[in-house]
Design a protein around this motif. Structure first.
Motif, mmCIF file in Angstrom:
data_model
loop_
_atom_site.group_PDB
_atom_site.id
_atom_site.type_symbol
_atom_site.label_atom_id
_atom_site.label_comp_id
_atom_site.label_asym_id
_atom_site.label_seq_id
_atom_site.Cartn_x
_atom_site.Cartn_y
_atom_site.Cartn_z
ATOM 1 N N VAL A 109 0.910 -1.235 0.049
ATOM 2 C CA VAL A 109 0.029 -0.057 -0.072
ATOM 3 C C VAL A 109 1.010 1.159 0.130
ATOM 4 N N ARG A 110 0.655 2.109 -0.956
ATOM 5 C CA ARG A 110 1.655 3.461 -1.291
ATOM 6 C C ARG A 110 0.740 4.576 -0.875
ATOM 7 N N PRO A 111 1.331 5.476 -0.275
ATOM 8 C CA PRO A 111 0.767 6.913 -0.143
ATOM 9 C C PRO A 111 0.407 7.801 -1.514
ATOM 10 N N PRO A 112 -0.366 8.758 -1.276
ATOM 11 C CA PRO A 112 -0.691 9.406 -2.670
ATOM 12 C C PRO A 112 0.643 10.406 -2.775
ATOM 13 N N LYS A 113 0.728 10.465 -4.098
ATOM 14 C CA LYS A 113 2.045 11.540 -4.458
ATOM 15 C C LYS A 113 1.687 12.713 -4.196
ATOM 16 N N THR A 114 2.626 13.621 -3.633
ATOM 17 C CA THR A 114 2.558 14.982 -3.519
ATOM 18 C C THR A 114 3.661 15.661 -4.125
ATOM 19 N N ALA A 115 3.571 16.785 -4.504
ATOM 20 C CA ALA A 115 4.605 17.597 -5.118
ATOM 21 C C ALA A 115 5.907 17.545 -4.181
ATOM 22 N N SER A 116 6.838 17.282 -4.239
ATOM 23 C CA SER A 116 8.139 17.488 -3.502
ATOM 24 C C SER A 116 8.383 18.963 -3.388
ATOM 25 N N THR A 117 8.728 19.314 -2.227
ATOM 26 C CA THR A 117 9.125 20.845 -2.112
ATOM 27 C C THR A 117 10.407 20.907 -1.391
ATOM 28 N N LEU A 118 11.208 21.859 -1.851
ATOM 29 C CA LEU A 118 12.507 21.972 -1.286
ATOM 30 C C LEU A 118 12.706 22.744 0.049
ATOM 31 N N PRO A 119 13.562 22.497 0.951
ATOM 32 C CA PRO A 119 13.474 22.862 2.289
ATOM 33 C C PRO A 119 13.852 24.447 1.843
ATOM 34 N N ARG A 120 13.243 25.429 2.699
ATOM 35 C CA ARG A 120 13.720 26.782 2.561
ATOM 36 C C ARG A 120 15.059 26.879 3.318
ATOM 37 N N VAL A 121 15.828 27.720 2.720
ATOM 38 C CA VAL A 121 17.064 28.152 3.532
ATOM 39 C C VAL A 121 17.410 29.705 3.601
ATOM 40 N N LEU A 122 18.174 30.162 4.497
ATOM 41 C CA LEU A 122 18.417 31.498 4.501
ATOM 42 C C LEU A 122 19.656 31.669 3.444
ATOM 43 N N SER A 123 19.774 32.806 3.027
ATOM 44 C CA SER A 123 21.045 33.377 2.158
ATOM 45 C C SER A 123 21.933 33.488 3.329
#
Length: 306
Positions: A109-123
């Motif tokens: 059983v697999r979870p539904p796919k969700t759009a991958s989000t990149l972690p937010r970082v400080l400059s």
């Protein structure tokens, strides 16, 4: 909204004895962290609500798939559903081994796919804006030491909160040793600015910490500073300094990894410093690095300019 409502309902569901026995086994035999056990407990409570009184031994794969659809309809994201499925899968494996259950209905059983989000970082400039202003009082001296160490060494917030005055921090060698996931110890370098900030904090820590208090970072009343306390102080400092982004503890860890990878290009070294068991967890920072390079290209290449 619906997801948070059901999460609150799930938290009130008491767990059966077999569920508690599995959690106890995880804690004693697998040395699962308190945060991991808390996440597993939430997953088990969700399973009980989905089962609606049916014994878990009677559930089949089609039931689990229906539960996944319900959770998704309630607004739970794919990553959270995946955590629940992992919890359920582990529970059934234990029940098969220790309680004689015949089949694991969660397999396949697999979870539904969700759009991958990149972690937010400080400059790098935002990180400097957060860390460079001098402390104006005792608590700010503590906070700067915490955040410098956080950003310098890429610690998890739980690792930072769990540091003691003895045993983990070696300023002479500029190293910190922390106990991470699954009780694995790792040693990480501490940058020179973090060393200076920590020395400043240790010089005044006794004004807050009573004799015998083991915690490195303490509250104004002298007890160990909690994870939520660290998050609150970090958010307050970012707002007070006028940073235009919401700064949370994991953002400093993400920023550490992203900035280090941009400078060194050594993914394996970043993996070791972060304490990732798998290189896959670290590879997300290569996408952040590519985004940085793409921005540089767009800004500087003569054929990319409008």
């Amino acid at each position: 909204m619906k997801a948070s409502l059901h999460s609150a309902q799930d938290a009130a569901v008491p767990l059966p004895a077999d569920f508690e026995a599995w959690l106890d086994w995880l804690a004693t035999q697998r040395r699962a962290s308190p945060l991991t056990l808390k996440a597993y407990r939430v997953g088990l409570q969700a399973l009980l609500r989905m089962a609606d009184g049916r014994p878990v031994a009677e559930l089949e794969s089609q039931d689990v798939r229906r539960f996944v659809a319900r959770l998704h309809g309630e607004g739970l994201q794919g990553r959270s559903i995946a955590r629940h499925l992992s919890t359920w899968r582990g529970l059934y494996r234990w029940l098969i081994r220790h309680r004689g259950l015949r089949a694991n209905p969660v397999l396949g059983v697999r979870p539904p796919k969700t759009a991958s989000t990149l972690p937010r970082v400080l400059s790098p400039d935002q990180a400097a804006a957060l860390l460079e202003p001098a402390a104006e009082n005792l608590l700010e001296t503590r906070d700067i030491a915490m955040f410098e160490l956080f950003y310098s060494s890429g610690l998890r917030v739980s690792e930072l909160a769990g540091l003691d005055i003895e045993g983990g921090l070696d300023l002479a060698e500029a190293m910190v040793t922390v106990r991470g996931k699954r009780n694995r110890n790792r040693s990480v370098p501490v940058g020179s600015r973090a060393v200076c900030a920590l020395r400043a904090w240790l010089a005044v820590r006794g004004q807050l910490a009573p004799a015998g208090e083991p915690a490195l970072f303490v509250t104004r009343s002298g007890g160990r500073l909690s994870i939520s306390g660290i998050a609150n102080r970090l958010g307050q400092r970012a707002r007070a300094l006028g940073l235009s982004v919401h700064v949370h503890p994991h953002m400093l860890r993400h920023s550490f990894a992203s900035h280090l990878l941009q400078s060194s290009g050594d993914l394996r070294a970043v993996q070791e410093l972060l304490g990732h068991a798998s290189i896959r967890s670290t590879q997300i920072y290569t996408h952040l690095d590519f985004q940085h390079l793409a921005k540089v290209y767009d800004a500087t290449h003569p054929r990319a300019k409008k």
